[in-house]
Design an enzyme around this catalytic site. Structure first.
Site, short mmCIF file in Angstrom:
data_model
loop_
_atom_site.label_atom_id
_atom_site.label_comp_id
_atom_site.label_asym_id
_atom_site.label_seq_id
_atom_site.Cartn_x
_atom_site.Cartn_y
_atom_site.Cartn_z
N HIS A 244 -11.95 -23.80 74.30
CA HIS A 244 -12.38 -25.17 74.55
C HIS A 244 -13.00 -25.79 73.30
O HIS A 244 -14.07 -26.36 73.35
CB HIS A 244 -13.35 -25.19 75.73
CG HIS A 244 -12.77 -24.58 76.96
ND1 HIS A 244 -13.51 -24.15 78.03
CD2 HIS A 244 -11.48 -24.32 77.30
CE1 HIS A 244 -12.71 -23.66 78.97
NE2 HIS A 244 -11.48 -23.75 78.54
C1 LIG Z 1 -6.37 -18.36 77.83
C2 LIG Z 1 -6.67 -19.82 77.95
C3 LIG Z 1 -7.18 -20.34 79.14
C4 LIG Z 1 -7.47 -21.69 79.26
N1 LIG Z 1 -7.93 -22.16 80.45
C5 LIG Z 1 -8.22 -23.47 80.58
C6 LIG Z 1 -8.65 -23.99 81.83
O1 LIG Z 1 -8.76 -23.27 82.81
N2 LIG Z 1 -8.94 -25.31 81.91
C7 LIG Z 1 -8.83 -26.14 80.84
O2 LIG Z 1 -9.13 -27.33 80.96
N3 LIG Z 1 -8.39 -25.68 79.65
C8 LIG Z 1 -8.07 -24.37 79.51
N4 LIG Z 1 -7.61 -23.91 78.31
C9 LIG Z 1 -7.46 -24.87 77.21
C10 LIG Z 1 -6.18 -25.68 77.36
O3 LIG Z 1 -5.09 -24.83 77.36
C11 LIG Z 1 -6.09 -26.71 76.23
O4 LIG Z 1 -7.22 -27.54 76.30
C12 LIG Z 1 -4.89 -27.61 76.31
O5 LIG Z 1 -3.73 -26.91 76.63
C13 LIG Z 1 -4.74 -28.35 74.98
O6 LIG Z 1 -3.64 -29.22 74.99
P1 LIG Z 1 -3.18 -29.92 73.65
O7 LIG Z 1 -1.95 -30.69 73.96
O8 LIG Z 1 -4.31 -30.65 73.06
O9 LIG Z 1 -2.88 -28.73 72.65
P2 LIG Z 1 -1.84 -27.52 72.75
O10 LIG Z 1 -1.45 -27.25 74.12
O11 LIG Z 1 -2.41 -26.42 71.96
O12 LIG Z 1 -0.57 -28.07 72.00
C14 LIG Z 1 -0.53 -28.21 70.63
C15 LIG Z 1 0.85 -27.85 70.15
O13 LIG Z 1 0.97 -28.25 68.80
C16 LIG Z 1 1.71 -27.30 68.09
N5 LIG Z 1 1.37 -27.46 66.67
C17 LIG Z 1 0.18 -27.20 66.08
N6 LIG Z 1 0.25 -27.48 64.76
C18 LIG Z 1 1.52 -27.91 64.53
C19 LIG Z 1 2.20 -28.34 63.35
N7 LIG Z 1 1.59 -28.38 62.16
N8 LIG Z 1 3.49 -28.71 63.47
C20 LIG Z 1 4.12 -28.68 64.68
N9 LIG Z 1 3.52 -28.28 65.82
C21 LIG Z 1 2.22 -27.91 65.74
C22 LIG Z 1 1.30 -25.99 68.69
O14 LIG Z 1 2.29 -25.00 68.48
C23 LIG Z 1 1.12 -26.35 70.17
O15 LIG Z 1 2.28 -26.08 70.92
C24 LIG Z 1 -7.27 -22.56 78.17
C25 LIG Z 1 -6.75 -22.06 76.98
C26 LIG Z 1 -6.44 -20.70 76.87
C27 LIG Z 1 -5.88 -20.19 75.60
#
Ligand SMILES: Cc1cc2nc3c(=O)[nH]c(=O)nc-3n(C[C@H](O)[C@H](O)[C@H](O)COP(=O)(O)OP(=O)(O)OC[C@H]3O[C@@H](n4cnc5c(N)ncnc54)[C@H](O)[C@@H]3O)c2cc1C
Ligand code: SF4
Lengths: 236, 589
Positions: B516
């Site tokens: 987080h």
């Molecule tokens: C084990 C675990 C349990 C969790 N449990 C919870 C929960 O219960 N509740 C909750 O609210 N949150 C939880 N989270 C957090 C939650 O998963 C994230 O907050 C959320 O998925 C983030 O979404 P996002 O789109 O911001 O980023 P992400 O889902 O991380 O997506 C970012 C994407 O960008 C890509 N990327 C990064 N840099 C580059 C680049 N330079 N070029 C191209 N692509 C790139 C990555 O590969 C990734 O696929 C958990 C996380 C984990 C790991």
């Protein structure tokens, strides 16, 4: 090569055909591990990464970590050395998913940063074994695998407590790696060669797969859910 | 040689939750959208099939679905004068990789932030006076309120089929829900998950001591569900393999299960996987981006993708690093307090109390990602801080999420880590233990920040992102307070052993804490205190929009994804309804 006496000889074979989880749950019996099963296919395990001497070192250590008793066979009898050898022979041992760029700073062992060694896990474990053996030779004239049990336990306790320094490797990081790999081997799915006959799962009452508990979560509130544990291999 | 591709309307960097939501909204509005994702594509039916998906070693311990640190990692130092060390293996947080991002292997706890979390500085000033806020606590308002976001929170909950119980519908407190939550426009789409025995023990004890327990809102469907995008979710099997795994039952809401089917059918949308974006192509004079540059990780070829709109949804580290590497906005300098990119990096502090109950059978292997019983009485500013030496708090919960034996087999304090005694204690307690977790806030501080590491490089030779991070006195006081409250609940549960595990010493990146992380590209009122405005639009490039928890000015005592998704919907709304008609800054400086 490996000393496989002990538990296997004494362990009886009571294969438990417990398929009805509900019945078992109410019976309150402890499912016993199947010692004969555990011993069956150990004789011909080839080594892929380690030398026989290194495997003997690990046998002594994992059996100190997981001694044979009423609860389970010993670590090596459960295949933990086989597990470690295979892990080290594969991608993990070669440093998969490990950032290995330098510079490498002194301060290995600053536990907040995790291991900072330039070595991949296979090399790291091999160096650690050599170093600890050398230490043991220097201090008690025998290699680790020949130490009597109480001496071995004391050595491992000292290693764990940071009381032993090794010249070329972070001794505590080496200890943590040994313990971590041992526990992975003991508790992971048996498809990786450790946890033979699901001995650790029986010991703690973990049912393994298939893990669908939509009804059971309520039905077994406060009651033990007991089932013959299932591995990934049981479904293939 | 760089190959220049045909221009597109919008390019999206990263295809996790926020990228997928934005891709859907923009392509629905008729735009040609290209998403660039660093990791692989995955077919859920193929990749997450039984029995292999229930492999703890492969997915949880070896982290198969997560970011490979060999490609890119971060470095850590605790103090400004320290030298940073690279995080060689991920531990405390687990960044995602591939289509779905972290949303593939998240748990599914889907909390809204409190109304006061969205206007923290104003709220604390009004209640306690400006003088009470420490000088180096650099908290600020989001400049978008809970009321602004409410419809967008609702939309995300509908998308995920969240299972839960409302506590406040339009100002009316609902029995069984969270009485502290902001007013909601309606109930959750699904009824709560079936509580575990440990959940029930916690509920009973918390009620007895006058607290207000409620079932955690969870993106694990308690019943089969069809979402507004037409995607079908299955019913949760309580298999205890949510976090770090894919869901075989298709019950956990992920970008793949909720949005990809609709995206597949959207003509204007396409994605390129294994595309590692290295730069936003930035025209500093024109204050706009012209596109992005990426390297195809399979061929090693470099491409420029021109685009009218650039969306960064590469999570906290990716977003901040891309802004810094592209020279957009002024990098933050913790010594002078000037600059903004990298500022207010926050994490979370999660102390736990381990309980051992000798006469209970808890079946810890039965669980679901979001299967928890929660009290919010000590979260945010839900309790009076007038006489306390800290701000903030956190929810306290008992989660039945996993009892997988490589990682979960606590023993009472004093038990050795191996040997005969260890075995006895492990066998005795495995089925009779549960943890009470405190999900603590993290309020920004002047020195906790992100910048580019001067030494360590990624696979392509580019600087890694460096975290300067440690827990502050406020964090520690807050955590100790929560731990005391959690222990009190544990005692009320009549646990045989109540073992609080305080977070001592410097922050460590080894043992899992939470994923987080927040901040780095924060939102706010002016360019001098923020990277993006209230619509998540960059102050320094009006056609760059930044999504995800990197825009939170400080972290709340909740899991962040619902808030990240709600702000994404809010941003998409402004993009489609305002920006497309008049591509210019949406807030005047
Ligand atoms: C084990 C675990 C349990 C969790 N449990 C919870 C929960 O219960 N509740 C909750 O609210 N949150 C939880 N989270 C957090 C939650 O998963 C994230 O907050 C959320 O998925 C983030 O979404 P996002 O789109 O911001 O980023 P992400 O889902 O991380 O997506 C970012 C994407 O960008 C890509 N990327 C990064 N840099 C580059 C680049 N330079 N070029 C191209 N692509 C790139 C990555 O590969 C990734 O696929 C958990 C996380 C984990 C790991
Ligand atoms: S606990 Fe439920 S939602 Fe989570 S992986 Fe298992 S079936 Fe899917």
């Amino acid at each position: 090569m490996l000393d496989r006496r002990g538990f296997m000889v004494s362990g009886g074979a009571f294969a438990l055909a417990q398929t009805d989880a509900a019945a078992a749950a109410d019976s309150g019996t402890n499912i016993k591990h199947d010692g004969a099963e555990a011993s069956k296919n150990t004789a011909a395990d080839p080594l892929y990464a380690l030398t026989p001497g290194e495997a003997e070192f690990l046998t002594a250590v994992v059996d100190a970590f997981i001694p044979a008793d009423d609860l389970s066979p010993s670590g090596s009898e459960c295949g933990v050395v086989v597990f470690i050898d295979r892990q080290l022979a594969g991608a993990y041992g070669a440093g998969a998913r490990l950032y290995q760029e330098g510079p490498f700073q002194p301060g290995n062992g600053q536990s907040q940063f995790g291991p900072q060694s330039p070595l991949a896990p296979l090399q790291f474990i091999q160096l650690g074994i050599a170093e600890l053996d050398a230490w043991s030779m220097a201090n008690s004239n025998v290699p680790v695998r020949q130490l009597a049990k109480p001496e071995l336990n004391t050595l491992l306790q000292n290693l764990e407590a940071g009381k032993i320094a090794l010249p070329r490797i972070d001794a505590r990081a080496f200890f943590s790696a040994l313990l971590q790999l041992t526990m992975e081997g003991f508790f992971s799915d048996p498809i990786y060669g450790g946890n033979r006959d699901k001995a650790s799962w029986r010991m703690i009452g973990y049912p393994g797969l298939p893990a669908t508990y939509a009804k059971a979560i309520k039905q077994y509130r406060g009651r033990r859910y007991q089932a013959e544990p299932k591995s990934i291999a049981d479904f293939l | 040689m760089v190959q220049v591709l045909k221009s597109t309307d919008a390019v999206i960097v990263g295809l996790g939750w926020t990228g997928a939501i934005m891709a859907r909204e923009l392509s629905r509005a008729g735009l040609k959208v290209i998403a660039l994702e660093r990791g692989p594509d995955r077919d859920a039916a193929e990749s997450f099939a039984l029995p292999q998906i229930r492999d703890e070693l492969r997915y949880s311990v070896r982290q198969e679905l997560m970011q490979d640190p060999k490609v890119e990692t971060v470095t850590l130092r605790h103090r400004l004068d320290d030298e940073a060390r690279p995080v060689r293996r991920f531990g405390s947080f687990l960044p995602g990789d591939g289509v779905g991002g972290m949303g593939t292997h998240w748990n599914g706890n889907t909390f809204r932030f409190l109304p006061s979390d969205h206007r923290l500085r104003s709220h604390l000033t009004e209640r306690y006076g400006a003088a009470r806020i420490p000088d180096d606590m650099t908290i600020q308002d989001w400049d978008v309120t809970y009321e602004d976001l409410e419809p967008h929170y609702s939309r995300f909950e509908a998308l995920c089929g969240v299972s839960g119980k409302a506590g406040n519908i339009a100002g009316k407190i609902q029995p069984g829900g969270n009485p502290f939550e902001g007013p909601r426009s309606g109930e959750y789409p699904n009824r709560p998950l079936t509580p575990s025995h440990a959940n029930e023990l916690f509920r009973h004890a918390a009620t007895e001591i006058g607290l207000h327990p409620f079932p955690a809102p969870a993106s694990n469907a308690s019943a089969p569900y069809v979402n507004p995008e037409g995607a079908s979710l299955g019913a949760c099997q309580y298999c205890g393999h949510c976090d770090r795994f894919g869901c075989e039952a298709n019950a956990k809401a992920t970008p793949m299960s909720t949005l990809v089917p609709a995206l597949r059918q959207t003509a204007g949308f396409s994605k390129v996987t294994n595309a590692y974006v290295t730069r936003v192509l930035y025209d500093a004079k024109g204050k706009r981006a012209t596109g992005v540059r990426y390297v195809d990780l399979r061929s090693g070829e470099t491409y420029d993708q021109p685009a009218d709109i650039v969306v960064l949804s590469a999570w906290v580290f990716g977003n901040t690093r891309l802004m810094l590497m592209s020279g957009i906005g002024e990098p933050y300098d913790p010594r002078s307090g000037k600059g903004v990119v990298g500022k207010n990096y926050c994490y979370q502090i999660q102390p736990t109390v381990q309980l051992f109950l000798k006469d209970e059978e808890l079946n810890p292997f039965m669980g679901a990602g979001g299967l928890g019983m929660v009290v919010d009485d000590f979260n945010g500013d839900n309790f009076d801080h007038a006489k306390l030496g800290f701000f903030g708090g956190g929810y306290i919960s008992l989660n039945s999420t996993n009892g997988r034996p490589i990682s979960f087999r606590p023993t009472p304090p004093g038990t050795p880590a191996w040997g005969t005694k260890w075995k006895q204690e492990t066998a005795q307690w495995y089925r009779r233990t549960a943890s009470v977790l405190c999900e603590g806030t993290n309020y920004a501080s002047r020195t906790n920040a992100l910048d580019l590491d001067p030494t360590y490089r990624d696979m392509l030779g580019q600087p890694l992102l460096r975290m300067t991070y440690n827990f502050t006195p406020n964090d520690r006081a807050m955590a100790d307070f929560l731990l005391g409250k959690a222990a009190e609940i544990g005692r009320a549960m009549n646990a045989t052993v109540v073992a609080p595990q305080p977070r001592k010493g410097d922050f460590n990146v080894v043992s899992y804490q939470s994923s987080h992380n927040t901040g780095g590209t924060i939102m706010g009122r002016t360019p001098s205190d923020s990277v993006v405005n209230r619509y998540l639009q960059s102050w320094d490039a009006h056609n760059v929009f930044v999504l995800g928890s990197s825009v939170f000015p400080q972290n709340a005592g909740y899991n962040p994804t619902a808030a990240a998704a709600a702000t994404t919907y809010w941003c998409a709304d402004a993009l489609v309804k305002k920006y497309l008609k008049d591509p210019a800054p949406l807030v005047s400086q």
